[in-house]
Design a protein around this motif. Structure first.
Motif, PDB file in Angstrom:
ATOM      1  N   GLU A 195       0.305  -7.348  -0.685  1.00 51.95           N
ATOM      2  CA  GLU A 195       0.278  -6.998   0.734  1.00 51.95           C
ATOM      3  C   GLU A 195       1.052  -5.713   0.982  1.00 51.95           C
ATOM      4  N   ASN A 196       0.917  -5.189   2.180  1.00 53.27           N
ATOM      5  CA  ASN A 196       1.694  -4.000   2.557  1.00 53.27           C
ATOM      6  C   ASN A 196       3.179  -4.328   2.493  1.00 53.27           C
ATOM      7  N   GLY A 197       3.912  -3.492   1.796  1.00 51.56           N
ATOM      8  CA  GLY A 197       5.358  -3.709   1.705  1.00 51.56           C
ATOM      9  C   GLY A 197       5.753  -4.673   0.607  1.00 51.56           C
ATOM     10  N   SER A 198       4.815  -5.015  -0.289  1.00 53.39           N
ATOM     11  CA  SER A 198       5.166  -5.973  -1.341  1.00 53.39           C
ATOM     12  C   SER A 198       5.858  -5.290  -2.524  1.00 53.39           C
ATOM     13  N   GLY A 199       5.864  -3.978  -2.559  1.00 52.03           N
ATOM     14  CA  GLY A 199       6.626  -3.283  -3.597  1.00 52.03           C
ATOM     15  C   GLY A 199       5.808  -2.509  -4.617  1.00 52.03           C
ATOM     16  N   LYS A 200       4.512  -2.365  -4.383  1.00 49.86           N
ATOM     17  CA  LYS A 200       3.659  -1.673  -5.353  1.00 49.86           C
ATOM     18  C   LYS A 200       4.094  -0.225  -5.564  1.00 49.86           C
ATOM     19  N   SER A 201       4.219   0.508  -4.462  1.00 45.02           N
ATOM     20  CA  SER A 201       4.590   1.923  -4.602  1.00 45.02           C
ATOM     21  C   SER A 201       5.983   2.063  -5.180  1.00 45.02           C
ATOM     22  N   THR A 202       6.876   1.170  -4.795  1.00 45.03           N
ATOM     23  CA  THR A 202       8.238   1.245  -5.309  1.00 45.03           C
ATOM     24  C   THR A 202       8.238   1.057  -6.826  1.00 45.03           C
ATOM     25  N   ASP A 236      -2.000   5.374  -6.870  1.00 46.55           N
ATOM     26  CA  ASP A 236      -1.558   4.584  -5.726  1.00 46.55           C
ATOM     27  C   ASP A 236      -2.512   4.820  -4.560  1.00 46.55           C
ATOM     28  N   GLU A 237      -3.446   3.938  -4.388  1.00 43.29           N
ATOM     29  CA  GLU A 237      -4.490   4.047  -3.357  1.00 43.29           C
ATOM     30  C   GLU A 237      -5.159   5.420  -3.363  1.00 43.29           C
ATOM     31  N   PRO A 238      -5.843   5.733  -4.475  1.00 43.30           N
ATOM     32  CA  PRO A 238      -6.397   7.088  -4.613  1.00 43.30           C
ATOM     33  C   PRO A 238      -7.665   7.319  -3.809  1.00 43.30           C
ATOM     34  N   PHE A 285       0.333   9.969  -6.117  1.00 47.89           N
ATOM     35  CA  PHE A 285       1.180   9.291  -5.141  1.00 47.89           C
ATOM     36  C   PHE A 285       0.393   8.930  -3.886  1.00 47.89           C
ATOM     37  N   GLN A 286       0.842   7.853  -3.245  1.00 42.08           N
ATOM     38  CA  GLN A 286       0.168   7.401  -2.026  1.00 42.08           C
ATOM     39  C   GLN A 286       0.183   8.502  -0.963  1.00 42.08           C
ATOM     40  N   ASP A 287       1.296   9.257  -0.906  1.00 36.44           N
ATOM     41  CA  ASP A 287       1.372  10.345   0.083  1.00 36.44           C
ATOM     42  C   ASP A 287       0.960  11.692  -0.522  1.00 36.44           C
ATOM     43  N   HIS A 304      16.728  -2.299  -4.623  1.00 37.82           N
ATOM     44  CA  HIS A 304      17.064  -2.682  -3.241  1.00 37.82           C
ATOM     45  C   HIS A 304      17.214  -1.440  -2.394  1.00 37.82           C
ATOM     46  N   TYR A 305      16.763  -1.547  -1.151  1.00 35.50           N
ATOM     47  CA  TYR A 305      17.049  -0.500  -0.161  1.00 35.50           C
ATOM     48  C   TYR A 305      17.947  -1.127   0.885  1.00 35.50           C
ATOM     49  N   GLY A 306      19.197  -0.712   0.898  1.00 31.74           N
ATOM     50  CA  GLY A 306      20.132  -1.369   1.812  1.00 31.74           C
ATOM     51  C   GLY A 306      20.133  -2.848   1.480  1.00 31.74           C
ATOM     52  N   ALA A 329      15.318  -6.247  -0.549  1.00 33.60           N
ATOM     53  CA  ALA A 329      14.886  -6.179  -1.940  1.00 33.60           C
ATOM     54  C   ALA A 329      13.437  -5.747  -1.967  1.00 33.60           C
ATOM     55  N   ALA A 330      13.180  -4.540  -2.469  1.00 35.29           N
ATOM     56  CA  ALA A 330      11.799  -4.078  -2.581  1.00 35.29           C
ATOM     57  C   ALA A 330      11.175  -4.618  -3.862  1.00 35.29           C
ATOM     58  N   LEU A 331      11.996  -4.737  -4.908  1.00 33.28           N
ATOM     59  CA  LEU A 331      11.545  -5.297  -6.187  1.00 33.28           C
ATOM     60  C   LEU A 331      12.619  -6.231  -6.709  1.00 33.28           C
ATOM     61  N   SER A 335      10.706   5.273   5.797  1.00 33.81           N
ATOM     62  CA  SER A 335      11.184   4.183   4.939  1.00 33.81           C
ATOM     63  C   SER A 335      10.195   3.025   4.886  1.00 33.81           C
ATOM     64  N   LEU A 336       9.110   3.086   5.651  1.00 35.79           N
ATOM     65  CA  LEU A 336       8.123   2.009   5.621  1.00 35.79           C
ATOM     66  C   LEU A 336       7.147   2.211   4.468  1.00 35.79           C
ATOM     67  N   SER A 337       6.512   1.126   4.055  1.00 29.52           N
ATOM     68  CA  SER A 337       5.448   1.262   3.061  1.00 29.52           C
ATOM     69  C   SER A 337       4.241   1.903   3.739  1.00 29.52           C
ATOM     70  N   GLY A 338       3.321   2.439   2.924  1.00 31.46           N
ATOM     71  CA  GLY A 338       2.178   3.179   3.455  1.00 31.46           C
ATOM     72  C   GLY A 338       1.390   2.392   4.496  1.00 31.46           C
ATOM     73  N   GLY A 339       1.094   1.145   4.202  1.00 32.32           N
ATOM     74  CA  GLY A 339       0.296   0.328   5.113  1.00 32.32           C
ATOM     75  C   GLY A 339       1.022   0.077   6.423  1.00 32.32           C
ATOM     76  N   ASN A 340       2.322  -0.028   6.354  1.00 32.82           N
ATOM     77  CA  ASN A 340       3.091  -0.265   7.576  1.00 32.82           C
ATOM     78  C   ASN A 340       3.213   1.004   8.416  1.00 32.82           C
ATOM     79  N   GLN A 341       3.178   2.171   7.756  1.00 36.71           N
ATOM     80  CA  GLN A 341       3.140   3.423   8.510  1.00 36.71           C
ATOM     81  C   GLN A 341       1.843   3.478   9.319  1.00 36.71           C
TER      82      GLN A 341
HETATM   83  N1  ATP Z   1      13.017   4.941   1.147  1.00 34.97           N
HETATM   84  C1  ATP Z   1      13.057   3.664   1.600  1.00 34.97           C
HETATM   85  N2  ATP Z   1      14.059   3.245   2.399  1.00 34.97           N
HETATM   86  C2  ATP Z   1      14.108   1.977   2.849  1.00 34.97           C
HETATM   87  N3  ATP Z   1      13.189   1.033   2.561  1.00 34.97           N
HETATM   88  C3  ATP Z   1      12.163   1.383   1.764  1.00 34.97           C
HETATM   89  C4  ATP Z   1      12.029   2.716   1.252  1.00 34.97           C
HETATM   90  N4  ATP Z   1      10.922   2.778   0.498  1.00 34.97           N
HETATM   91  C5  ATP Z   1      10.369   1.533   0.546  1.00 34.97           C
HETATM   92  N5  ATP Z   1      11.111   0.695   1.304  1.00 34.97           N
HETATM   93  C6  ATP Z   1      10.820  -0.714   1.564  1.00 34.97           C
HETATM   94  O1  ATP Z   1      10.501  -1.356   0.349  1.00 34.97           O
HETATM   95  C7  ATP Z   1       9.457  -2.300   0.549  1.00 34.97           C
HETATM   96  C8  ATP Z   1       8.336  -2.067  -0.425  1.00 34.97           C
HETATM   97  O2  ATP Z   1       7.666  -0.865  -0.083  1.00 34.97           O
HETATM   98  P1  ATP Z   1       6.457  -0.262  -0.930  1.00 34.97           P
HETATM   99  O3  ATP Z   1       6.233   1.096  -0.407  1.00 34.97           O
HETATM  100  O4  ATP Z   1       6.750  -0.407  -2.384  1.00 34.97           O
HETATM  101  O5  ATP Z   1       5.253  -1.229  -0.507  1.00 34.97           O
HETATM  102  P2  ATP Z   1       3.753  -1.200  -0.990  1.00 34.97           P
HETATM  103  O6  ATP Z   1       3.501  -2.434  -1.751  1.00 34.97           O
HETATM  104  O7  ATP Z   1       3.444   0.071  -1.669  1.00 34.97           O
HETATM  105  O8  ATP Z   1       2.962  -1.321   0.402  1.00 34.97           O
HETATM  106  P3  ATP Z   1       1.661  -0.544   0.944  1.00 34.97           P
HETATM  107  O9  ATP Z   1       0.480  -1.338   0.511  1.00 34.97           O
HETATM  108  O10 ATP Z   1       1.798  -0.627   2.426  1.00 34.97           O
HETATM  109  O11 ATP Z   1       1.684   0.835   0.434  1.00 34.97           O
HETATM  110  C9  ATP Z   1       9.049  -2.189   2.021  1.00 34.97           C
HETATM  111  O12 ATP Z   1       9.659  -3.247   2.723  1.00 34.97           O
HETATM  112  C10 ATP Z   1       9.603  -0.876   2.459  1.00 34.97           C
HETATM  113  O13 ATP Z   1       9.970  -0.902   3.809  1.00 34.97           O
END
Ligand code: ATP
Ligand code: MG
Lengths: 348, 498
Positions: free
Chosen positions: B41-48, B169-171, B88-90, B16-18, B21-23, B400-406
């Motif tokens: 989808e973007n923000g579904s938790g893959k990178s986390t 992660d999205e290489p 890493f995605q970044d 969880h972030y705050g 729930a990321a996962l 704090s956003l996921s890559g796609g949301n950035q």
């Molecule tokens: N450091 C952080 N602080 C707060 N929230 C975060 C942080 N890292 C990730 N999140 C949140 O966790 C959720 C999952 O993010 P994650 O990066 O795992 O998505 P993703 O599946 O990799 O998406 P994308 O396809 O856009 O890369 C998102 O809602 C994101 O905003």
């Protein structure tokens, strides 16, 4: 298919400048020497060389401490406080207890130990509590200096224990002239050795490369498996050690332990490190550049005296040099990266 | 085929972030010698999930098992010594160090070696680079590289050690066809030698081609997992979004006879491109494609004043304009969404709202040069809703956003400004398939409102779907123009490969 042209062709100026500004520094030193030499021919003497050597000897060791900290992405303003605490502290200690009075090297080991101890304050706050380095070292500077004046002593001590007294008059070179003798202390040898050691550390050890990595991107360093906190602990302990040794070199050279010295002189060292091509943003810097930076500052201060510029202007000059060094860095960073200036966009 | 014992298992991992729930109780099994696709989808938790498994983030609960040993949490060092590598995605590179050091350094750290020999280091790096068959200047500093070369460096780094599981992660976001093919060849040979690969990508064609199994995440939980052979494109998208999916329909034809908004005449920049001439009509979406290094990005950067051209003229709405700086370009009504969003597009540590309005401050100040907060907030809210930016609040940082949301934040910043001409470099890279057509649809709508749009892309289906015309750039020259009947996926691929 190859691109038509590499994304970034090094500018001719870049090549002259070298990876860390060394080229520009060498040119500046030569030009400055020619100018001062033309105005006052007494500049061309062994005396000048020895004067600059003596002035650089302790500063170059302080500069090594600052260099390591800045490469790691931090800044240290407590090194002079640590230096004088260690140097003055050792004189007080050996004077009052007689411990190690016969050997100068015991004094240096003690000073190094005191430096490490004081450096551990920085290490604990920076690596342990993850506080910003400028604030932490500004705080420890005040604490260390205050504690020294309150508990160690606040009087100038003119008489040295036997061992240090002997070392302080152990000269490598002496140049005699009508104006009196100019000398270079034997301590120049350990100062040079320290520079070599730091250079090897930074270039050929995993620890040293880790310091650059952390300065480049601390989160990436953590992800790549570097021990970020551990490396920071090392950095601030080692910087403390170097500051302690440099402080001891200072009190040995001046032959008068004055607790009010050094603190306030941080500017010279930080300016030298930055002029030496060390990036204030962290991640870049070299020993060779820093040594040249220290020599350049010493040369400028020496020349100002020769040219009869009042002492009060020396500080202003060094301050100006620091700003020039920083602006040059910011400017070249902008050109190199072809960066879109998004601040300009925001206000467009 | 006998099913191999899993090499790595993540069980019931939560993070969880705050309050978000990321996962939530996510489990993942990775078998030796398989290519496992992680979709969502973007923000579904893959990178986390990847960060938790590689020790970069600490999970709230759950465990990670490797070689039968179970861990409640790992440190990056532990994960590396277990043989887990991540692209890493970044990228997570060191901008101040050389390519060689970036690639080989990890082998030193992980190997516990205390001394570094520059020559050995360079040899290790050269070996990896040639194994993949790409061209990289080993002595260049990473900060001086293009995004594509940075991505290649990140890939090489992950392959430098004998890893047993590699997370990617999205290489391929910045790579074109050629480098992607080279990467896939490496993936196949690694797979044959028993290495497990976990692959995240929003380019479904790509994923389906190389993967054996797939796990789809939706809102931080596993939606489905199984053999790839059981899924088609539509099924994956349905699992990702939880709803039926409409493919993007081909572009309608441009309004005939619309006046040109942008006229580029004989534009040249020595060493990059030559004699580039084209028009963009009002309401037209023009595609520009070409391989890496073909000059397509430089043409866009010249039009935006980043690297001013040294010959030629540019007219906007019939009037000649000077484009010597970004400032000039913006004043002329040109906007640019760069492909390198992480370093050029956003202030990562500033809030989402500040980033969205950053390009439009001049339009938001009222009397006394004060920011009109109400209007700014409205602008941010509308953009976030239009682009469906997944965020906890507009005052969260972009980091704090996921890559796609950035990526969406970068788009939002320019869309709210409503320029006459908008140039987008790879606009939907890293955006999930479900949202991609919505973003393309929005671009088309902007076009109908009269904006001239240039889309630079390698994404062939995307070009066909959204563009009225596509220009092909090769070696700094426009070599072909595809319109009407000739604008097909096959034709573009043929042009690119030729
Ligand atoms: N450091 C952080 N602080 C707060 N929230 C975060 C942080 N890292 C990730 N999140 C949140 O966790 C959720 C999952 O993010 P994650 O990066 O795992 O998505 P993703 O599946 O990799 O998406 P994308 O396809 O856009 O890369 C998102 O809602 C994101 O905003
Ligand atoms: Mg991601």
């Amino acid at each position: 298919m190859r691109p038509l042209a590499p994304a970034l062709r090094p500018l001719p100026l870049d090549r002259l400048r070298g990876p860390n500004n060394e080229g520009v520094l060498v040119v500046s030193i030569v030009v400055l020497s020619l100018v001062v030499g033309a105005v006052d021919s007494s500049f061309w003497s062994v005396r000048t060389l020895l004067n600059i050597g003596s002035a650089s000897l302790e500063n170059v060791v302080f500069a090594m401490a600052v260099l390591i900290v800045i490469i790691s992405g931090g800044i240290d303003v407590s090194f002079m406080a640590i230096g004088i605490f260690a140097g003055y502290g050792v004189i007080v200690l050996t004077g009052s207890t007689g411990f190690g009075a016969s050997s100068a090297w015991v004094g240096f080991v003690l000073a190094a130990g005191i430096g490490v101890l004081l450096g551990s304050l920085n290490a604990a706050a920076i690596a342990g509590l993850r506080l910003p380095t400028l604030i932490v070292t500004l705080g420890t500077q005040g604490i260390i200096r205050g504690a020294m004046l309150a508990y160690v002593g606040s009087k100038v001590i003119p008489n040295y224990p036997q061992g240090l007294d002997r070392l302080s008059t152990d000269y490598l070179f002496t140049a005699s002239s009508s104006a009196g003798d100019t000398r270079l202390n034997i301590l120049i040898i350990p100062a040079v050795l320290i520079c070599l050691l730091v250079s090897l550390l930074l270039r050929y050890t995993t620890l040293g490369r880790g310091i650059y990595a952390i300065g480049g991107d601390a989160e990436s360093a953590r992800r790549a498996g570097f021990r970020v906190a551990g490396t920071q602990v090392f950095i601030y302990l080692f910087a403390g050690l170097l500051a302690g040794v440099a402080g001891m070199m200072h009190v040995t050279q001046v032959r008068l332990a004055n607790p009010y010295e050094l603190v306030g002189g941080e500017l010279d060292v930080i300016a030298a490190v930055v002029l030496g091509g060390t990036s204030i943003f962290g991640g870049k810097g070299s020993v060779s550049g820093t040594v040249l930076g220290v020599v350049l500052i010493a040369l400028i201060k020496n020349s100002l005296i020769l040219l009869g510029v009042p002492g009060t202007w020396q500080r202003a000059t060094v301050g100006l040099l620091l700003l020039i060094g920083v602006s040059a860095q910011a400017l070249s960073a902008r050109v190199r990266r072809r960066h879109v200036d998004f601040l300009a966009q925001a206000s467009a | 085929m006998v099913v191999a014992e899993p090499l790595l298992v993540a069980s019931a991992v939560s993070k969880h972030y705050g309050g978000i729930a990321a996962l939530e109780e996510v489990s993942l099994q990775v078998r030796p010698g398989e290519v496992h696709c992680l979709a969502g989808e973007n923000g579904s938790g893959k990178s986390t999930l990847i960060k938790v498994i590689s020790g970069v983030e600490t999970p709230d609960s759950g465990s990670i098992t490797m070689d039968g040993k179970s861990f409640a949490r790992l440190t990056p060092r532990q994960a590396i010594s277990l043989g887990i590598e991540v692209i890493f995605q970044d990228f997570s590179l060191f901008p101040n160090l050389t390519v060689a050091e970036n690639i080989a350094m990890a082998t030193y750290v992980a190997g516990g070696r205390r001394t570094v020999r520059p020559r050995t280091l360079r040899r290790i790096a050269a070996e990896v680079v040639s194994r993949i068959g790409v061209q990289l200047d080993l002595d260049a500093r990473v900060e001086d590289l293009s995004v594509a070369d940075r991505q290649l460096t990140a890939i090489c780094r992950a392959l430098a050690r004998d890893a047993r599981v590699i997370f990617m992660d999205e290489p391929t976001t910045a790579l074109t066809w050629r480098e992607v093919e080279a990467l896939f060849a490496v993936v196949r040979s690694l797979k044959d030698s028993g290495v497990a690969l976990v692959f995240v990508s929003h380019k479904l064609e790509e994923v389906l081609r190389v993967s054996d199994r797939i796990t789809v995440l939706r809102n931080g939980v596993v939606a489905v997992t199984g053999d790839v052979s059981r899924f088609d494109r539509a099924a994956i998208v349905a699992a990702m979004t939880g709803r039926a999916f409409t493919e993007t329909s081909p572009a309608d034809s441009a309004r005939a006879g619309a006046p040109p908004v942008l006229e580029v005449d004989q534009l040249s920049l020595r060493g990059y491109f030559e004699d580039v001439s084209f028009l963009v009509h009002q309401g037209e979406v023009l595609g520009v494609t070409g391989l890496l290094g073909s000059g397509r990005t430089e043409i866009a950067e010249a039009l935006f004043g980043i690297i001013p051209a040294d010959h030629g003229t540019v007219r906007v709405d019939g009037k000649p304009v000077r484009l010597r700086s970004v400032h000039d370009a913006i004043r002329a009504g040109i906007g640019y969404v760069p492909s390198d969003r992480l370093t050029q597009g956003v202030f990562l540590d500033q809030t989402i709202s500040l980033n969205v309005i950053a390009g439009s401050i001049d339009r938001l100040v009222g009397r006394g040069n004060l920011l009109r907060r109400g209007k700014a907030q409205q602008m941010v809210e509308r953009a976030a809703a239009e682009l469906r930016i997944r965020m906890s609040s507009a005052s969260a940082t972009v980091r704090s956003l996921s890559g796609g949301n950035q990526q969406r934040v970068v788009l939002a910043k320019w869309l709210v400004r409503n320029p006459h001409i908008l140039i987008l470099n790879s606009p939907t890279v890293g955006v999930d398939v479900g949202s991609k057509h919505e973003i393309l649809e929005m671009l088309r709508a902007k076009g109908r409102d009269g904006m001239g749009i240039i889309v630079i892309s390698d994404d062939v289906p995307e070009l066909v779907a959204v563009c009225h015309r596509v220009l092909v750039v090769r070696r700094g020259r426009i070599t072909d123009e595809l319109t009407g009947e000739r604008l097909t996926e096959e034709a573009i691929v043929k042009e690119l490969v030729a």
